[in-house]
Design an enzyme around this catalytic site. Sequence first.
Site, PDB file in Angstrom:
ATOM      1  N   ARG A 133       0.803  -1.222   0.000  1.00  0.00           N
ATOM      2  CA  ARG A 133       0.000   0.000   0.000  1.00  0.00           C
ATOM      3  C   ARG A 133       0.838   1.276   0.000  1.00  0.00           C
ATOM      4  O   ARG A 133       0.470   2.263  -0.613  1.00  0.00           O
ATOM      5  CB  ARG A 133      -0.954  -0.011   1.202  1.00  0.00           C
ATOM      6  CG  ARG A 133      -2.157  -0.906   0.947  1.00  0.00           C
ATOM      7  CD  ARG A 133      -3.354  -0.436   1.731  1.00  0.00           C
ATOM      8  NE  ARG A 133      -3.303  -0.914   3.107  1.00  0.00           N
ATOM      9  CZ  ARG A 133      -4.135  -0.501   4.063  1.00  0.00           C
ATOM     10  NH1 ARG A 133      -5.049   0.408   3.803  1.00  0.00           N
ATOM     11  NH2 ARG A 133      -4.047  -0.976   5.278  1.00  0.00           N
TER      12      ARG A 133
ATOM     13  N   MET B  45     -11.982   2.000  -4.760  1.00  0.00           N
ATOM     14  CA  MET B  45     -12.146   0.744  -4.019  1.00  0.00           C
ATOM     15  C   MET B  45     -10.881   0.282  -3.280  1.00  0.00           C
ATOM     16  O   MET B  45     -10.782  -0.877  -2.912  1.00  0.00           O
ATOM     17  CB  MET B  45     -12.641  -0.361  -4.970  1.00  0.00           C
ATOM     18  CG  MET B  45     -13.987  -0.075  -5.603  1.00  0.00           C
ATOM     19  SD  MET B  45     -15.285   0.278  -4.403  1.00  0.00           S
ATOM     20  CE  MET B  45     -15.589  -1.385  -3.809  1.00  0.00           C
TER      21      MET B  45
ATOM     22  N   LEU C 151      -7.153   3.255   2.111  1.00  0.00           N
ATOM     23  CA  LEU C 151      -5.984   4.142   2.186  1.00  0.00           C
ATOM     24  C   LEU C 151      -5.375   4.053   3.583  1.00  0.00           C
ATOM     25  O   LEU C 151      -6.098   3.892   4.575  1.00  0.00           O
ATOM     26  CB  LEU C 151      -6.421   5.570   1.875  1.00  0.00           C
ATOM     27  CG  LEU C 151      -6.940   5.753   0.438  1.00  0.00           C
ATOM     28  CD1 LEU C 151      -7.721   7.056   0.309  1.00  0.00           C
ATOM     29  CD2 LEU C 151      -5.791   5.705  -0.567  1.00  0.00           C
TER      30      LEU C 151
ATOM     31  N   HIS D 142     -20.749   7.736   0.224  1.00  0.00           N
ATOM     32  CA  HIS D 142     -21.071   6.353   0.622  1.00  0.00           C
ATOM     33  C   HIS D 142     -22.583   6.159   0.500  1.00  0.00           C
ATOM     34  O   HIS D 142     -23.352   7.028   0.918  1.00  0.00           O
ATOM     35  CB  HIS D 142     -20.598   6.119   2.060  1.00  0.00           C
ATOM     36  CG  HIS D 142     -20.821   4.709   2.500  1.00  0.00           C
ATOM     37  ND1 HIS D 142     -20.035   3.665   2.059  1.00  0.00           N
ATOM     38  CD2 HIS D 142     -21.769   4.160   3.297  1.00  0.00           C
ATOM     39  CE1 HIS D 142     -20.483   2.540   2.590  1.00  0.00           C
ATOM     40  NE2 HIS D 142     -21.536   2.814   3.343  1.00  0.00           N
TER      41      HIS D 142
ATOM     42  N   ASP E  11     -10.409   5.370   9.648  1.00  0.00           N
ATOM     43  CA  ASP E  11     -11.291   4.201   9.680  1.00  0.00           C
ATOM     44  C   ASP E  11     -12.220   4.235   8.480  1.00  0.00           C
ATOM     45  O   ASP E  11     -12.735   5.302   8.116  1.00  0.00           O
ATOM     46  CB  ASP E  11     -12.124   4.187  10.971  1.00  0.00           C
ATOM     47  CG  ASP E  11     -11.257   3.894  12.178  1.00  0.00           C
ATOM     48  OD1 ASP E  11     -10.180   3.297  12.003  1.00  0.00           O
ATOM     49  OD2 ASP E  11     -11.667   4.286  13.291  1.00  0.00           O
TER      50      ASP E  11
ATOM     51  N   ASP F 134     -15.037   4.461   5.896  1.00  0.00           N
ATOM     52  CA  ASP F 134     -16.369   5.078   5.882  1.00  0.00           C
ATOM     53  C   ASP F 134     -16.683   5.829   7.172  1.00  0.00           C
ATOM     54  O   ASP F 134     -17.825   5.828   7.655  1.00  0.00           O
ATOM     55  CB  ASP F 134     -17.458   4.035   5.570  1.00  0.00           C
ATOM     56  CG  ASP F 134     -17.264   3.418   4.184  1.00  0.00           C
ATOM     57  OD1 ASP F 134     -16.806   4.138   3.268  1.00  0.00           O
ATOM     58  OD2 ASP F 134     -17.578   2.235   4.005  1.00  0.00           O
TER      59      ASP F 134
HETATM   60  C1  GRF Z   1     -21.381   4.731  -5.316  1.00  0.00           C
HETATM   61  O1  GRF Z   1     -22.539   4.087  -4.859  1.00  0.00           O
HETATM   62  C2  GRF Z   1     -20.637   5.367  -4.166  1.00  0.00           C
HETATM   63  O2  GRF Z   1     -21.487   5.815  -3.153  1.00  0.00           O
HETATM   64  C3  GRF Z   1     -19.782   4.241  -3.662  1.00  0.00           C
HETATM   65  O3  GRF Z   1     -19.382   3.548  -4.808  1.00  0.00           O
HETATM   66  C4  GRF Z   1     -20.337   3.740  -5.845  1.00  0.00           C
HETATM   67  C5  GRF Z   1     -19.582   4.295  -7.021  1.00  0.00           C
HETATM   68  O4  GRF Z   1     -20.407   4.412  -8.154  1.00  0.00           O
HETATM   69  N1  GRF Z   1     -18.693   4.733  -2.858  1.00  0.00           N
HETATM   70  P1  GRF Z   1     -19.930   5.287  -9.383  1.00  0.00           P
HETATM   71  O5  GRF Z   1     -18.622   4.666  -9.870  1.00  0.00           O
HETATM   72  O6  GRF Z   1     -19.763   6.691  -8.917  1.00  0.00           O
HETATM   73  O7  GRF Z   1     -21.019   5.138 -10.400  1.00  0.00           O
END
Ligand code: GRF
Length: 217
Positions: A64, A89, A92, A108, A142, A144
């Site tokens: 990382r 995804m 960090l 989120h 942490d 989210d």
């Molecule tokens: C969204 O639902 C966001 O809230 C989450 O991941 C998803 C990403 O979707 N963190 P996109 O790539 O923006 O369409």
Amino acid sequence: MKVAILISGRGSNMRALMDAAAAPDFPAEICLVLSSVPGAGGLAVAAEAGLPVATVDHRDHAGREAFETALDARLAESGAELVCLAGFMRLLTAGFVARWTDRMLNIHPSLLPAFKGLHTHERAIAAGVRISGCTVHFVRADMDSGPILIQAAVPVLPDDTPERLGARVLAEEHRIYPEALRLVAERRIRVEGDRVTIDGHAAPGGALVNPLPTHTV
Ligand code: GRF
């Protein structure tokens, strides 16, 4: 304010931010769209719009820290003052997050602190909650977690599937993320502990949250 958007996928929130920033009076400029996944759908959308794009593939880095050193280099090069995570995804490290304290936002698809992590809509339906939604927050180490800037509420309907609920939540995400970015870029936001103030006042609920449904929840 120069803003870098970090993505890993289709980038629909990235597009919402990008479209908002295209308006001449919008106080932020997208200086970089960076993906952790080569060929992520959002990259093509951003490139098509003429935005600077980059890929930092975590699989090319041993660990990382090395991955984040490459991220740091790209962000520094872009001149970014603020980072918006939009479906990014990768977790960090605390060190990276600390370098961007109060300068990194995330979106989120739940009403945090409920349903951190993945599969939020499945879990919201399974838990029987009547209201779900989405949250824009400043990022802390942490997952989210961090001071909440804006939330929007979305009713969970009796016959909802994760897909249907997710689509309604996503529509609200696309509404509140640009709004949050505007407030930060206008430098109207202060963070005090876990609380966010706008123009020196507690962040309002009603003004920024969509009206609750009229049916009983
Ligand atoms: C969204 O639902 C966001 O809230 C989450 O991941 C998803 C990403 O979707 N963190 P996109 O790539 O923006 O369409």
